[in-house]
Design an enzyme around this catalytic site. Structure first.
Site, mmCIF file in Angstrom:
data_model
loop_
_atom_site.group_PDB
_atom_site.id
_atom_site.type_symbol
_atom_site.label_atom_id
_atom_site.label_comp_id
_atom_site.label_asym_id
_atom_site.label_seq_id
_atom_site.Cartn_x
_atom_site.Cartn_y
_atom_site.Cartn_z
ATOM 1 N N HIS A 23 -12.176 -21.298 0.194
ATOM 2 C CA HIS A 23 -13.236 -22.300 0.052
ATOM 3 C C HIS A 23 -13.813 -22.681 1.406
ATOM 4 O O HIS A 23 -13.896 -23.854 1.764
ATOM 5 C CB HIS A 23 -12.690 -23.548 -0.654
ATOM 6 C CG HIS A 23 -12.142 -23.270 -2.008
ATOM 7 N ND1 HIS A 23 -12.939 -23.024 -3.101
ATOM 8 C CD2 HIS A 23 -10.865 -23.173 -2.447
ATOM 9 C CE1 HIS A 23 -12.175 -22.803 -4.166
ATOM 10 N NE2 HIS A 23 -10.919 -22.873 -3.782
ATOM 11 N N CYS A 24 -14.233 -21.689 2.145
ATOM 12 C CA CYS A 24 -14.700 -21.868 3.517
ATOM 13 C C CYS A 24 -16.078 -21.231 3.655
ATOM 14 O O CYS A 24 -16.419 -20.300 2.916
ATOM 15 C CB CYS A 24 -13.694 -21.190 4.459
ATOM 16 S SG CYS A 24 -14.160 -21.145 6.196
#
Length: 186
Positions: free
Chosen positions: A63-64
């Site tokens: 989730h970057c």
């Protein structure tokens, strides 16, 4: 009395053996091949199994903003894997909680969303008080010191297990600088 003597001898032998092993694992003699970690399925995996290969170690997160690099990593792996190159992914939740999932969730995410086939390892800490020994070595004694700055830092390792280059998160996997270093190492 004989039992006590035997126990003392065994204890002494254990202490001597532990001291000897600690001396053998000094940074001067250490390489990436010195470490064993859990793979994404929870099995012990010795990095010595990759001796003779050029390795790109990457701390990853699902989730970057850099997560799309999984696509470039897989393309890079496909491009060079038959020439003795491997990518090893190390999920880490050290930066703003960007890898909250379990190992099973991470594996499923990588395989479904990015079709990754390169080896992935169990989630570890790459920074902080609980830093994994591999990353403690990489950031202190590998010849390329400095803290991991964010997700998707990359360490290029030669066939001998020694780190030969380091790339930051913003450096894309297929960047000319990365591919040139890989080709030179192969």
């Amino acid at each position: 009395m004989k039992i006590i003597v035997c126990v003392l001898i065994l204890l002494f032998a254990f202490v001597v053996l532990r001291k000897s092993m600690a001396e053998d694992s000094s940074p001067e003699g250490q390489s990436v091949h010195s470490f064993t970690l859990k793979n994404i399925d929870g099995q012990d995996q010795s990095l010595a199994d990759y001796k003779g290969k050029v390795i790109l170690l990457v701390n990853t997160a699902s989730h970057c903003g850099f997560t799309p690099q999984y696509k470039g990593l897989e393309a890079l792996y496909q491009q060079y894997k038959d020439k003795g190159f491997v990518i090893l992914g190390f999920p880490a939740n050290n930066f703003m909680g960007q890898e909250p999932g379990s190992n099973a969730e991470i594996k499923k995410f990588c395989e479904l969303k990015f079709k990754t086939t390169f080896p992935m390892f169990a989630k570890i800490d790459v920074a902080g008080n609980n830093i994994a020994p591999l990353y403690a070595y990489l950031t202190k004694d590998s010849g390329f010191p400095g803290s991991i700055t964010w997700n998707f830092n990359k360490f290029l390792v030669g066939k001998d297990g020694k780190v030969i280059a380091r790339f930051g998160s913003k450096t894309e996997p297929q960047d000319v600088e990365v591919t040139a270093a890989i080709e030179k190492a192969l």
